[in-house]
Design a protein around this motif. Structure first.
Motif, PDB file in Angstrom:
ATOM      1  N   VAL A  47      53.823  39.815  67.327  1.00 20.33           N
ATOM      2  CA  VAL A  47      52.600  39.384  68.003  1.00 20.33           C
ATOM      3  C   VAL A  47      51.598  38.986  66.930  1.00 20.33           C
ATOM      4  O   VAL A  47      51.353  39.726  65.984  1.00 20.33           O
ATOM      5  N   PHE A  48      51.016  37.817  67.094  1.00 18.47           N
ATOM      6  CA  PHE A  48      50.082  37.294  66.104  1.00 18.47           C
ATOM      7  C   PHE A  48      48.666  37.695  66.466  1.00 18.47           C
ATOM      8  O   PHE A  48      48.227  37.524  67.605  1.00 18.47           O
ATOM      9  N   ASP A  49      47.950  38.236  65.476  1.00 23.74           N
ATOM     10  CA  ASP A  49      46.591  38.704  65.735  1.00 23.74           C
ATOM     11  C   ASP A  49      45.649  37.562  66.135  1.00 23.74           C
ATOM     12  O   ASP A  49      44.733  37.764  66.915  1.00 23.74           O
ATOM     13  N   GLN A  50      45.899  36.336  65.640  1.00 20.78           N
ATOM     14  CA  GLN A  50      45.048  35.209  66.023  1.00 20.78           C
ATOM     15  C   GLN A  50      45.170  34.917  67.522  1.00 20.78           C
ATOM     16  O   GLN A  50      44.177  34.583  68.178  1.00 20.78           O
ATOM     17  N   ASP A  51      46.377  35.062  68.060  1.00 20.05           N
ATOM     18  CA  ASP A  51      46.586  34.815  69.488  1.00 20.05           C
ATOM     19  C   ASP A  51      45.906  35.883  70.332  1.00 20.05           C
ATOM     20  O   ASP A  51      45.317  35.584  71.370  1.00 20.05           O
ATOM     21  N   VAL A  52      45.983  37.133  69.884  1.00 17.08           N
ATOM     22  CA  VAL A  52      45.312  38.225  70.593  1.00 17.08           C
ATOM     23  C   VAL A  52      43.804  37.986  70.571  1.00 17.08           C
ATOM     24  O   VAL A  52      43.118  38.138  71.582  1.00 17.08           O
ATOM     25  N   PHE A  53      43.275  37.577  69.424  1.00 10.38           N
ATOM     26  CA  PHE A  53      41.847  37.293  69.286  1.00 10.38           C
ATOM     27  C   PHE A  53      41.410  36.192  70.252  1.00 10.38           C
ATOM     28  O   PHE A  53      40.402  36.321  70.940  1.00 10.38           O
ATOM     29  N   LYS A  54      42.180  35.098  70.309  1.00  9.10           N
ATOM     30  CA  LYS A  54      41.827  33.979  71.188  1.00  9.10           C
ATOM     31  C   LYS A  54      41.827  34.391  72.656  1.00  9.10           C
ATOM     32  O   LYS A  54      40.934  34.007  73.421  1.00  9.10           O
ATOM     33  N   LEU A  55      42.826  35.172  73.061  1.00  2.81           N
ATOM     34  CA  LEU A  55      42.891  35.613  74.459  1.00  2.81           C
ATOM     35  C   LEU A  55      41.735  36.552  74.793  1.00  2.81           C
ATOM     36  O   LEU A  55      41.154  36.471  75.874  1.00  2.81           O
ATOM     37  N   ALA A  56      41.389  37.451  73.863  1.00  2.00           N
ATOM     38  CA  ALA A  56      40.257  38.355  74.097  1.00  2.00           C
ATOM     39  C   ALA A  56      38.949  37.570  74.141  1.00  2.00           C
ATOM     40  O   ALA A  56      38.059  37.873  74.945  1.00  2.00           O
ATOM     41  N   ALA A  57      38.831  36.542  73.313  1.00  2.00           N
ATOM     42  CA  ALA A  57      37.620  35.715  73.294  1.00  2.00           C
ATOM     43  C   ALA A  57      37.493  34.863  74.550  1.00  2.00           C
ATOM     44  O   ALA A  57      36.404  34.405  74.876  1.00  2.00           O
ATOM     45  N   MET A  58      38.601  34.658  75.259  1.00  2.00           N
ATOM     46  CA  MET A  58      38.559  33.937  76.533  1.00  2.00           C
ATOM     47  C   MET A  58      38.159  34.866  77.677  1.00  2.00           C
ATOM     48  O   MET A  58      37.898  34.411  78.780  1.00  2.00           O
ATOM     49  N   GLY A  59      38.146  36.175  77.422  1.00  2.00           N
ATOM     50  CA  GLY A  59      37.763  37.129  78.452  1.00  2.00           C
ATOM     51  C   GLY A  59      38.940  37.767  79.150  1.00  2.00           C
ATOM     52  O   GLY A  59      38.761  38.404  80.196  1.00  2.00           O
ATOM     53  N   CYS A  60      40.143  37.631  78.620  1.00  2.00           N
ATOM     54  CA  CYS A  60      41.318  38.246  79.231  1.00  2.00           C
ATOM     55  C   CYS A  60      41.254  39.768  79.098  1.00  2.00           C
ATOM     56  O   CYS A  60      40.779  40.297  78.091  1.00  2.00           O
ATOM     57  N   THR A  61      41.745  40.468  80.104  1.00  2.00           N
ATOM     58  CA  THR A  61      41.789  41.934  80.065  1.00  2.00           C
ATOM     59  C   THR A  61      42.975  42.379  79.218  1.00  2.00           C
ATOM     60  O   THR A  61      43.865  41.577  78.893  1.00  2.00           O
ATOM     61  N   ASN A  62      42.997  43.664  78.894  1.00  2.00           N
ATOM     62  CA  ASN A  62      44.122  44.215  78.134  1.00  2.00           C
ATOM     63  C   ASN A  62      45.434  43.991  78.877  1.00  2.00           C
ATOM     64  O   ASN A  62      46.457  43.657  78.272  1.00  2.00           O
TER      65      ASN A  62
END
Length: 134
Positions: A40-55
């Protein structure tokens, strides 16, 4: 007779030649065990969290457990969500100032500047009297 004439029409390939696979090195977090192990790439997790996605939504996207996501990416998700808040504040300020949105200006004044419709009595906020005598 050319070589292409020997190949039956059904086996002739048209279009561009397929690309060759290339080995690349990627940097990511390896999570999971056995068959369910994933990178899992941390950049992808960051982008999804910045879009407002829940855990739960992020965990479902990567097909990993929600607890695994929270354990390994808590700080990255927190940074992404902070960027979301900053983007929203920036958009609200832009909308309030440039579009003369009075309702939004009042909302921001109350929440950011601490202004209120109901003034507070200053005597009620004064500190209690102090006495050194015991």
């Amino acid at each position: 007779m050319s070589e292409s004439d020997d190949i039956p029409t059904s086996r002739k390939k048209t279009g561009p030649k397929p690309k060759d696979l290339v080995t690349v090195e990627v940097t990511g977090y390896e999570v999971g065990r056995g068959v369910r192990r994933k990178v899992v790439f941390d950049q992808d997790v960051f982008k999804l969290a910045a879009m407002g996605c829940t855990n739960k939504e992020i965990a479902t996207w990567f097909d990993i457990d929600e607890n695994t996501l929270a354990y390994n990416f808590a700080t990255i998700m927190a940074k992404g969500r902070e960027q979301l808040k900053q983007s929203l504040r920036r958009a609200m300020l832009h909308n309030a100032i440039n579009n003369n949105n009075a309702a939004l200006q009042i909302f921001l004044a109350k929440n950011i500047l601490g202004m209120s419709d109901n003034p507070v009595n200053s005597e009620a906020n004064s500190p209690l009297p102090w006495s050194d005598d015991e």
